[in-house]
Design a protein around this motif. Sequence first.
Motif, PDB file in Angstrom:
ATOM      1  N   PRO A  68       0.832  -1.211   0.000  1.00 13.34           N
ATOM      2  CA  PRO A  68       0.000   0.000   0.000  1.00 13.34           C
ATOM      3  C   PRO A  68       0.864   1.257   0.000  1.00 13.34           C
ATOM      4  O   PRO A  68       1.991   1.269   0.511  1.00 13.34           O
ATOM      5  CB  PRO A  68      -0.793  -0.122   1.308  1.00 13.34           C
ATOM      6  N   ALA A  69       0.322   2.321  -0.577  1.00 16.01           N
ATOM      7  CA  ALA A  69       0.972   3.615  -0.618  1.00 16.01           C
ATOM      8  C   ALA A  69      -0.114   4.681  -0.588  1.00 16.01           C
ATOM      9  O   ALA A  69      -1.284   4.396  -0.869  1.00 16.01           O
ATOM     10  CB  ALA A  69       1.828   3.743  -1.881  1.00 16.01           C
ATOM     11  N   PRO A  70       0.206   5.922  -0.242  1.00 16.53           N
ATOM     12  CA  PRO A  70      -0.809   6.979  -0.254  1.00 16.53           C
ATOM     13  C   PRO A  70      -1.413   7.149  -1.646  1.00 16.53           C
ATOM     14  O   PRO A  70      -0.690   7.263  -2.633  1.00 16.53           O
ATOM     15  CB  PRO A  70      -0.024   8.230   0.175  1.00 16.53           C
ATOM     16  N   CYS A  71      -2.755   7.155  -1.735  1.00 20.00           N
ATOM     17  CA  CYS A  71      -3.473   7.241  -3.012  1.00 20.00           C
ATOM     18  C   CYS A  71      -4.360   8.475  -3.032  1.00 20.00           C
ATOM     19  O   CYS A  71      -5.082   8.743  -2.056  1.00 20.00           O
ATOM     20  CB  CYS A  71      -4.333   5.997  -3.225  1.00 20.00           C
ATOM     21  N   ASP A  72      -4.329   9.193  -4.139  1.00 20.31           N
ATOM     22  CA  ASP A  72      -5.160  10.374  -4.337  1.00 20.31           C
ATOM     23  C   ASP A  72      -6.463   9.933  -4.998  1.00 20.31           C
ATOM     24  O   ASP A  72      -6.486   9.589  -6.179  1.00 20.31           O
ATOM     25  CB  ASP A  72      -4.414  11.382  -5.212  1.00 20.31           C
ATOM     26  N   LEU A  73      -7.544   9.937  -4.241  1.00 18.32           N
ATOM     27  CA  LEU A  73      -8.825   9.457  -4.772  1.00 18.32           C
ATOM     28  C   LEU A  73      -9.353  10.354  -5.878  1.00 18.32           C
ATOM     29  O   LEU A  73     -10.014   9.877  -6.806  1.00 18.32           O
ATOM     30  CB  LEU A  73      -9.854   9.354  -3.640  1.00 18.32           C
ATOM     31  N   ALA A  74      -9.071  11.652  -5.811  1.00 17.10           N
ATOM     32  CA  ALA A  74      -9.538  12.566  -6.860  1.00 17.10           C
ATOM     33  C   ALA A  74      -8.911  12.199  -8.197  1.00 17.10           C
ATOM     34  O   ALA A  74      -9.585  12.201  -9.236  1.00 17.10           O
ATOM     35  CB  ALA A  74      -9.200  14.012  -6.491  1.00 17.10           C
ATOM     36  N   GLN A  75      -7.620  11.855  -8.201  1.00 16.87           N
ATOM     37  CA  GLN A  75      -6.962  11.437  -9.440  1.00 16.87           C
ATOM     38  C   GLN A  75      -7.553  10.140  -9.960  1.00 16.87           C
ATOM     39  O   GLN A  75      -7.744   9.972 -11.174  1.00 16.87           O
ATOM     40  CB  GLN A  75      -5.459  11.284  -9.205  1.00 16.87           C
ATOM     41  N   ILE A  76      -7.834   9.201  -9.063  1.00 19.05           N
ATOM     42  CA  ILE A  76      -8.410   7.922  -9.477  1.00 19.05           C
ATOM     43  C   ILE A  76      -9.776   8.142 -10.114  1.00 19.05           C
ATOM     44  O   ILE A  76     -10.075   7.606 -11.184  1.00 19.05           O
ATOM     45  CB  ILE A  76      -8.509   6.962  -8.273  1.00 19.05           C
ATOM     46  N   VAL A  77     -10.621   8.953  -9.484  1.00 22.19           N
ATOM     47  CA  VAL A  77     -11.968   9.210 -10.007  1.00 22.19           C
ATOM     48  C   VAL A  77     -11.898   9.910 -11.356  1.00 22.19           C
ATOM     49  O   VAL A  77     -12.616   9.534 -12.303  1.00 22.19           O
ATOM     50  CB  VAL A  77     -12.786  10.035  -8.990  1.00 22.19           C
ATOM     51  N   CYS A  78     -11.031  10.921 -11.485  1.00 21.16           N
ATOM     52  CA  CYS A  78     -10.898  11.633 -12.766  1.00 21.16           C
ATOM     53  C   CYS A  78     -10.426  10.688 -13.864  1.00 21.16           C
ATOM     54  O   CYS A  78     -10.897  10.751 -15.009  1.00 21.16           O
ATOM     55  CB  CYS A  78      -9.934  12.802 -12.622  1.00 21.16           C
ATOM     56  N   GLY A  79      -9.493   9.795 -13.534  1.00 24.27           N
ATOM     57  CA  GLY A  79      -9.014   8.830 -14.510  1.00 24.27           C
ATOM     58  C   GLY A  79     -10.116   7.890 -14.973  1.00 24.27           C
ATOM     59  O   GLY A  79     -10.229   7.575 -16.160  1.00 24.27           O
ATOM     60  N   VAL A  80     -10.957   7.443 -14.045  1.00 22.86           N
ATOM     61  CA  VAL A  80     -12.057   6.545 -14.389  1.00 22.86           C
ATOM     62  C   VAL A  80     -13.069   7.261 -15.290  1.00 22.86           C
ATOM     63  O   VAL A  80     -13.573   6.673 -16.266  1.00 22.86           O
ATOM     64  CB  VAL A  80     -12.744   6.019 -13.109  1.00 22.86           C
ATOM     65  N   PRO A 102     -11.200  19.311  -1.099  1.00 20.00           N
ATOM     66  CA  PRO A 102     -10.038  18.412  -1.154  1.00 20.00           C
ATOM     67  C   PRO A 102     -10.113  17.335  -0.074  1.00 20.00           C
ATOM     68  O   PRO A 102     -10.530  17.600   1.063  1.00 20.00           O
ATOM     69  CB  PRO A 102      -8.855  19.349  -0.924  1.00 20.00           C
ATOM     70  N   VAL A 103      -9.731  16.120  -0.444  1.00 23.84           N
ATOM     71  CA  VAL A 103      -9.780  14.985   0.472  1.00 23.84           C
ATOM     72  C   VAL A 103      -8.375  14.434   0.652  1.00 23.84           C
ATOM     73  O   VAL A 103      -7.631  14.286  -0.322  1.00 23.84           O
ATOM     74  CB  VAL A 103     -10.710  13.878  -0.077  1.00 23.84           C
ATOM     75  N   ARG A 104      -8.002  14.143   1.899  1.00 21.15           N
ATOM     76  CA  ARG A 104      -6.678  13.578   2.168  1.00 21.15           C
ATOM     77  C   ARG A 104      -6.524  12.232   1.481  1.00 21.15           C
ATOM     78  O   ARG A 104      -7.496  11.552   1.159  1.00 21.15           O
ATOM     79  CB  ARG A 104      -6.473  13.387   3.677  1.00 21.15           C
ATOM     80  N   LYS A 105      -5.292  11.821   1.287  1.00 17.60           N
ATOM     81  CA  LYS A 105      -5.008  10.549   0.639  1.00 17.60           C
ATOM     82  C   LYS A 105      -5.344   9.385   1.567  1.00 17.60           C
ATOM     83  O   LYS A 105      -5.355   9.521   2.794  1.00 17.60           O
ATOM     84  CB  LYS A 105      -3.532  10.475   0.232  1.00 17.60           C
ATOM     85  N   VAL A 106      -5.638   8.250   0.948  1.00 17.25           N
ATOM     86  CA  VAL A 106      -5.851   7.027   1.704  1.00 17.25           C
ATOM     87  C   VAL A 106      -4.684   6.081   1.442  1.00 17.25           C
ATOM     88  O   VAL A 106      -4.022   6.172   0.400  1.00 17.25           O
ATOM     89  CB  VAL A 106      -7.180   6.331   1.324  1.00 17.25           C
ATOM     90  N   LEU A 107      -4.449   5.199   2.375  1.00 12.07           N
ATOM     91  CA  LEU A 107      -3.380   4.225   2.222  1.00 12.07           C
ATOM     92  C   LEU A 107      -3.947   2.987   1.543  1.00 12.07           C
ATOM     93  O   LEU A 107      -4.850   2.342   2.070  1.00 12.07           O
ATOM     94  CB  LEU A 107      -2.806   3.859   3.593  1.00 12.07           C
ATOM     95  N   GLY A 108      -3.433   2.664   0.345  1.00 10.08           N
ATOM     96  CA  GLY A 108      -3.976   1.519  -0.376  1.00 10.08           C
ATOM     97  C   GLY A 108      -3.166   1.180  -1.604  1.00 10.08           C
ATOM     98  O   GLY A 108      -2.153   1.818  -1.902  1.00 10.08           O
ATOM     99  N   VAL A 109      -3.621   0.174  -2.324  1.00 12.54           N
ATOM    100  CA  VAL A 109      -3.010  -0.231  -3.593  1.00 12.54           C
ATOM    101  C   VAL A 109      -3.794   0.480  -4.692  1.00 12.54           C
ATOM    102  O   VAL A 109      -4.970   0.187  -4.919  1.00 12.54           O
ATOM    103  CB  VAL A 109      -3.070  -1.753  -3.781  1.00 12.54           C
ATOM    104  N   ARG A 110      -3.143   1.409  -5.383  1.00 17.54           N
ATOM    105  CA  ARG A 110      -3.838   2.278  -6.321  1.00 17.54           C
ATOM    106  C   ARG A 110      -4.592   1.490  -7.399  1.00 17.54           C
ATOM    107  O   ARG A 110      -5.741   1.802  -7.726  1.00 17.54           O
ATOM    108  CB  ARG A 110      -2.857   3.247  -6.988  1.00 17.54           C
ATOM    109  N   GLU A 111      -3.952   0.472  -7.978  1.00 16.23           N
ATOM    110  CA  GLU A 111      -4.578  -0.277  -9.056  1.00 16.23           C
ATOM    111  C   GLU A 111      -5.861  -0.954  -8.577  1.00 16.23           C
ATOM    112  O   GLU A 111      -6.842  -1.048  -9.314  1.00 16.23           O
ATOM    113  CB  GLU A 111      -3.620  -1.323  -9.624  1.00 16.23           C
TER     114      GLU A 111
END
Length: 221
Positions: A68-80, A102-111
Amino acid sequence: AAGLAHEINNPLVSIHTFLSLVAEKRNEDDPEFWGDYLQLASSEVERIRELVATMSRLGRATGDEPQPAPCDLAQIVCGVVRLTEREARAADVSVETLPSAPVRKVLGVREQLHQVVLNLTLNAVHACEPGGKVELRIGSEALPGGECALIEVSDSGAGIPEEDLERIFDPFFTTKGPDQGTGLGLMISHRIVADHHGSIEVASRPGEGSLFRVLLPFGQG
């Protein structure tokens, strides 16, 4: 094998979308296509490579899991949203991100988190009739165990019958036709969220659409 096929199919759709446009774009100076879309297609190739590597590790039972690593959920949502744009447009369904703080990053596997959001978004698109709408929102929510990140995916579709709500996360349960779904997407999403110490819930009524909520604990960063 069915699970692996389902996991690989979504990135293949994205790669195919990019390649199908290359011929008409080859002489165009389109920064978004040759920049953002090329990067997305490349990242999807990498995601397939990671999926295959994960299956190989499971087969050998080495216990070597993605870290796991810090993940930016906004980037993930925009990519989807970008990845599903073509399929949604073909179905005459709009996919939008709602404004959020803005939302803080979560710890997880980005993929893996990307796969969850993609599964939920594609399901939402498929649930809508032409002219329908899918909305994604990120935020935070205070729970007894602490503050969590929140991802919401809502659709204006037909909704889920009450008798099916308790079964939607069961493996191989699907209301789609035999060539439209394996019934593994929500099961896989539920497992991924649970592995990230989060929860996923759904609210739906026939004729009123559906709302999926994913809650994930915050990481550092």
